[in-house]
Each structure stands twice: as C-alpha cells, then as structure tokens.
Motif scaffolding. Sequence first.
Motif, PDB file in Angstrom:
ATOM      1  N   ILE A  89       6.317 -18.794  -2.026  1.00 26.24           N
ATOM      2  CA  ILE A  89       6.066 -17.367  -2.130  1.00 26.24           C
ATOM      3  C   ILE A  89       6.917 -16.667  -1.073  1.00 26.24           C
ATOM      4  O   ILE A  89       6.934 -17.074   0.095  1.00 26.24           O
ATOM      5  N   CYS A  90       7.630 -15.648  -1.500  1.00 20.48           N
ATOM      6  CA  CYS A  90       8.458 -14.902  -0.554  1.00 20.48           C
ATOM      7  C   CYS A  90       8.536 -13.448  -1.008  1.00 20.48           C
ATOM      8  O   CYS A  90       8.121 -13.090  -2.103  1.00 20.48           O
ATOM      9  N   ALA A  91       9.079 -12.630  -0.143  1.00 17.51           N
ATOM     10  CA  ALA A  91       9.252 -11.205  -0.443  1.00 17.51           C
ATOM     11  C   ALA A  91      10.327 -11.020  -1.512  1.00 17.51           C
ATOM     12  O   ALA A  91      11.254 -11.827  -1.637  1.00 17.51           O
ATOM     13  N   TRP A  92      10.196  -9.949  -2.261  1.00 18.77           N
ATOM     14  CA  TRP A  92      11.186  -9.637  -3.288  1.00 18.77           C
ATOM     15  C   TRP A  92      12.582  -9.541  -2.678  1.00 18.77           C
ATOM     16  O   TRP A  92      13.563 -10.051  -3.215  1.00 18.77           O
ATOM     17  N   ARG A  93      12.668  -8.902  -1.516  1.00 15.41           N
ATOM     18  CA  ARG A  93      13.957  -8.762  -0.824  1.00 15.41           C
ATOM     19  C   ARG A  93      14.556 -10.137  -0.529  1.00 15.41           C
ATOM     20  O   ARG A  93      15.744 -10.371  -0.746  1.00 15.41           O
ATOM     21  N   THR A  94      13.726 -11.056  -0.053  1.00 10.62           N
ATOM     22  CA  THR A  94      14.193 -12.411   0.263  1.00 10.62           C
ATOM     23  C   THR A  94      14.616 -13.126  -1.016  1.00 10.62           C
ATOM     24  O   THR A  94      15.670 -13.772  -1.054  1.00 10.62           O
TER      25      THR A  94
ATOM     26  N   GLY B 161       8.839 -15.574   7.370  1.00 10.31           N
ATOM     27  CA  GLY B 161       7.585 -15.532   8.119  1.00 10.31           C
ATOM     28  C   GLY B 161       6.951 -14.154   8.163  1.00 10.31           C
ATOM     29  O   GLY B 161       5.903 -13.969   8.774  1.00 10.31           O
ATOM     30  N   GLU B 162       7.544 -13.169   7.491  1.00 10.95           N
ATOM     31  CA  GLU B 162       7.006 -11.806   7.491  1.00 10.95           C
ATOM     32  C   GLU B 162       5.725 -11.735   6.658  1.00 10.95           C
ATOM     33  O   GLU B 162       5.626 -12.400   5.617  1.00 10.95           O
ATOM     34  N   PRO B 163       4.785 -10.886   7.088  1.00 18.90           N
ATOM     35  CA  PRO B 163       3.602 -10.659   6.247  1.00 18.90           C
ATOM     36  C   PRO B 163       4.015  -9.950   4.956  1.00 18.90           C
ATOM     37  O   PRO B 163       4.794  -8.997   4.989  1.00 18.90           O
ATOM     38  N   LEU B 164       3.518 -10.446   3.839  1.00 16.49           N
ATOM     39  CA  LEU B 164       3.816  -9.839   2.545  1.00 16.49           C
ATOM     40  C   LEU B 164       2.814  -8.732   2.252  1.00 16.49           C
ATOM     41  O   LEU B 164       1.678  -8.776   2.728  1.00 16.49           O
ATOM     42  N   ASP B 165       3.225  -7.764   1.473  1.00 13.94           N
ATOM     43  CA  ASP B 165       2.343  -6.660   1.106  1.00 13.94           C
ATOM     44  C   ASP B 165       1.725  -6.962  -0.258  1.00 13.94           C
ATOM     45  O   ASP B 165       2.230  -6.544  -1.301  1.00 13.94           O
ATOM     46  N   TRP B 166       0.611  -7.680  -0.223  1.00 14.81           N
ATOM     47  CA  TRP B 166      -0.052  -8.111  -1.450  1.00 14.81           C
ATOM     48  C   TRP B 166      -0.646  -6.948  -2.232  1.00 14.81           C
ATOM     49  O   TRP B 166      -0.910  -7.080  -3.427  1.00 14.81           O
ATOM     50  N   SER B 167      -0.825  -5.803  -1.601  1.00 17.75           N
ATOM     51  CA  SER B 167      -1.354  -4.648  -2.332  1.00 17.75           C
ATOM     52  C   SER B 167      -0.342  -4.147  -3.363  1.00 17.75           C
ATOM     53  O   SER B 167      -0.695  -3.376  -4.259  1.00 17.75           O
ATOM     54  N   LEU B 168       0.902  -4.599  -3.270  1.00 24.02           N
ATOM     55  CA  LEU B 168       1.948  -4.155  -4.197  1.00 24.02           C
ATOM     56  C   LEU B 168       1.972  -4.931  -5.514  1.00 24.02           C
ATOM     57  O   LEU B 168       2.638  -4.491  -6.459  1.00 24.02           O
ATOM     58  N   ILE B 169       1.265  -6.077  -5.592  1.00 19.98           N
ATOM     59  CA  ILE B 169       1.373  -6.848  -6.834  1.00 19.98           C
ATOM     60  C   ILE B 169       0.887  -6.022  -8.012  1.00 19.98           C
ATOM     61  O   ILE B 169      -0.071  -5.266  -7.912  1.00 19.98           O
ATOM     62  N   SER B 170       1.622  -6.132  -9.086  1.00 17.60           N
ATOM     63  CA  SER B 170       1.319  -5.450 -10.351  1.00 17.60           C
ATOM     64  C   SER B 170       1.373  -3.928 -10.253  1.00 17.60           C
ATOM     65  O   SER B 170       0.730  -3.230 -11.040  1.00 17.60           O
ATOM     66  N   THR B 171       2.128  -3.397  -9.308  1.00 15.37           N
ATOM     67  CA  THR B 171       2.237  -1.937  -9.185  1.00 15.37           C
ATOM     68  C   THR B 171       3.641  -1.421  -9.509  1.00 15.37           C
ATOM     69  O   THR B 171       3.825  -0.212  -9.643  1.00 15.37           O
ATOM     70  N   TYR B 172       4.635  -2.305  -9.622  1.00 13.20           N
ATOM     71  CA  TYR B 172       6.007  -1.884  -9.914  1.00 13.20           C
ATOM     72  C   TYR B 172       6.079  -1.323 -11.328  1.00 13.20           C
ATOM     73  O   TYR B 172       5.556  -1.907 -12.270  1.00 13.20           O
ATOM     74  N   LYS B 173       6.718  -0.181 -11.465  1.00 17.08           N
ATOM     75  CA  LYS B 173       6.845   0.467 -12.769  1.00 17.08           C
ATOM     76  C   LYS B 173       8.328   0.729 -13.055  1.00 17.08           C
ATOM     77  O   LYS B 173       8.988   1.455 -12.311  1.00 17.08           O
ATOM     78  N   ASN B 174       8.821   0.137 -14.138  1.00 16.66           N
ATOM     79  CA  ASN B 174      10.228   0.293 -14.497  1.00 16.66           C
ATOM     80  C   ASN B 174      10.639   1.752 -14.647  1.00 16.66           C
ATOM     81  O   ASN B 174      11.722   2.140 -14.210  1.00 16.66           O
ATOM     82  N   GLU B 175       9.777   2.551 -15.246  1.00 16.43           N
ATOM     83  CA  GLU B 175      10.096   3.963 -15.453  1.00 16.43           C
ATOM     84  C   GLU B 175      10.314   4.669 -14.114  1.00 16.43           C
ATOM     85  O   GLU B 175      11.280   5.415 -13.933  1.00 16.43           O
ATOM     86  N   ASP B 176       9.414   4.422 -13.162  1.00 18.21           N
ATOM     87  CA  ASP B 176       9.552   5.017 -11.827  1.00 18.21           C
ATOM     88  C   ASP B 176      10.791   4.485 -11.119  1.00 18.21           C
ATOM     89  O   ASP B 176      11.457   5.199 -10.376  1.00 18.21           O
TER      90      ASP B 176
ATOM     91  N   SER C 137       1.162 -20.286   1.523  1.00 23.53           N
ATOM     92  CA  SER C 137       1.889 -19.184   2.170  1.00 23.53           C
ATOM     93  C   SER C 137       1.105 -18.514   3.295  1.00 23.53           C
ATOM     94  O   SER C 137       1.700 -17.925   4.186  1.00 23.53           O
ATOM     95  N   ALA C 138      -0.219 -18.569   3.206  1.00 19.78           N
ATOM     96  CA  ALA C 138      -1.072 -17.848   4.159  1.00 19.78           C
ATOM     97  C   ALA C 138      -0.731 -16.353   4.179  1.00 19.78           C
ATOM     98  O   ALA C 138      -0.958 -15.670   5.170  1.00 19.78           O
ATOM     99  N   GLY C 139      -0.145 -15.869   3.090  1.00 16.04           N
ATOM    100  CA  GLY C 139       0.178 -14.446   2.984  1.00 16.04           C
ATOM    101  C   GLY C 139       1.525 -14.063   3.545  1.00 16.04           C
ATOM    102  O   GLY C 139       1.864 -12.885   3.596  1.00 16.04           O
ATOM    103  N   LEU C 140       2.321 -15.065   3.962  1.00 15.60           N
ATOM    104  CA  LEU C 140       3.605 -14.798   4.613  1.00 15.60           C
ATOM    105  C   LEU C 140       4.779 -15.244   3.750  1.00 15.60           C
ATOM    106  O   LEU C 140       4.665 -16.166   2.942  1.00 15.60           O
ATOM    107  N   ASP C 141       5.926 -14.618   3.974  1.00 19.35           N
ATOM    108  CA  ASP C 141       7.167 -15.012   3.318  1.00 19.35           C
ATOM    109  C   ASP C 141       7.542 -16.407   3.813  1.00 19.35           C
ATOM    110  O   ASP C 141       7.635 -16.655   5.016  1.00 19.35           O
ATOM    111  N   ALA C 142       7.772 -17.336   2.894  1.00 21.87           N
ATOM    112  CA  ALA C 142       8.071 -18.723   3.250  1.00 21.87           C
ATOM    113  C   ALA C 142       9.374 -18.878   4.023  1.00 21.87           C
ATOM    114  O   ALA C 142       9.551 -19.856   4.749  1.00 21.87           O
ATOM    115  N   TYR C 143      10.281 -17.933   3.907  1.00 22.07           N
ATOM    116  CA  TYR C 143      11.593 -18.051   4.549  1.00 22.07           C
ATOM    117  C   TYR C 143      11.713 -17.228   5.825  1.00 22.07           C
ATOM    118  O   TYR C 143      12.395 -17.640   6.755  1.00 22.07           O
TER     119      TYR C 143
END
Length: 154
Positions: free
Chosen positions: A113-118, A66-81, A58-64
């Motif tokens: 690897i792609c963005a959640w939105r994608t 080409g946008e840069p992905l925000d890797w700092s977000l991994i493992s930060t999503y909280k269902n409660e929030d 992926s080189a850090g980009l969305d495969a579909y």
Amino acid sequence: MPRKHTPPAFLSGVVAPEAYERWLTRKAAAHVKRDRKRGHICANAMYKEAIHAAVLLSAGLDAYTGEPLDWSLISTYKNEDSHKGRHAYKAGFALLPTVDHLSSDATEASFRICAWRTNDSKNDLSVDAFMDLCQKVLAHAGFQVSAPGAIHSS
C-alpha cells in the motif's frame, strides 16, 4: 453477521467498515482485470485477501516513504471534478492510499500500500529499479545516498 475483512484499528473513525469493504472489492477487481489482460491466472477472492493483508501490514503508512496515508480520501476521487480541476485537483489526492504490485510482472498476488503520488512515480518499476531511480534523483540533486548499514569513511 461479522465482516470478513475487518478494517484495521488505524481506520477506526476514519473509514466506515462498509466503505472499506467496497474499496477492497473494487481494488481487487481492478487488479484482477489488469493482470488477466497480462495473461495471469488470478481470482478476486485471492486478490482481496492479499490487498487486505497489505493494508494491515502498512499500519496506515506508505510502504516506500513511510508517510501517513490519508485514508479518508478512499472512494472520493471523481473523474468529472478531476477534468475541471486538472493538476490542482489530483494534487489533493497525493496521499490517497493505492495498491501497488511489488513487481509489474508479478504472477502472484503480492501487494504493498502506498500513496497515489508514490505509485505514479514507481509506475511499472520493480522495487529495486524504483529505489535505483530514487537514488539517482537524490544524487543528481547533490545528496549523498548510501544503503542502510553501509560503513561511511571520513
């Protein structure tokens, strides 16, 4: 002791090696669980290797897109929030890296690897069906869409 899955250089200073390994382990386990429910024979180690290979590719980009992905977000999503913030909270995770099967009926470990939105947009579509849908959306909005290398007549 060296790690089996060294994070790629583009994650240096963004994601700790331990966090990357945890993310890989969780993503592999989730895809194995889903695919076993679909009747596929699969193993965590094989999926983990395939997902790691997809991250490297992926080189850090969305495969579909080409946008840069925000890797700092991994493992930060909280269902409660998420329940509290609803759509606005989830929108903040649009570029969260996710693991996408190349095809929903894939019987082998083949990922992108792609963005959640994608990934949400692609859902269970094959790559070809997703591209067809994207083309229809753009054409409906008035854009002219043509395949790469297509000859345009004036």
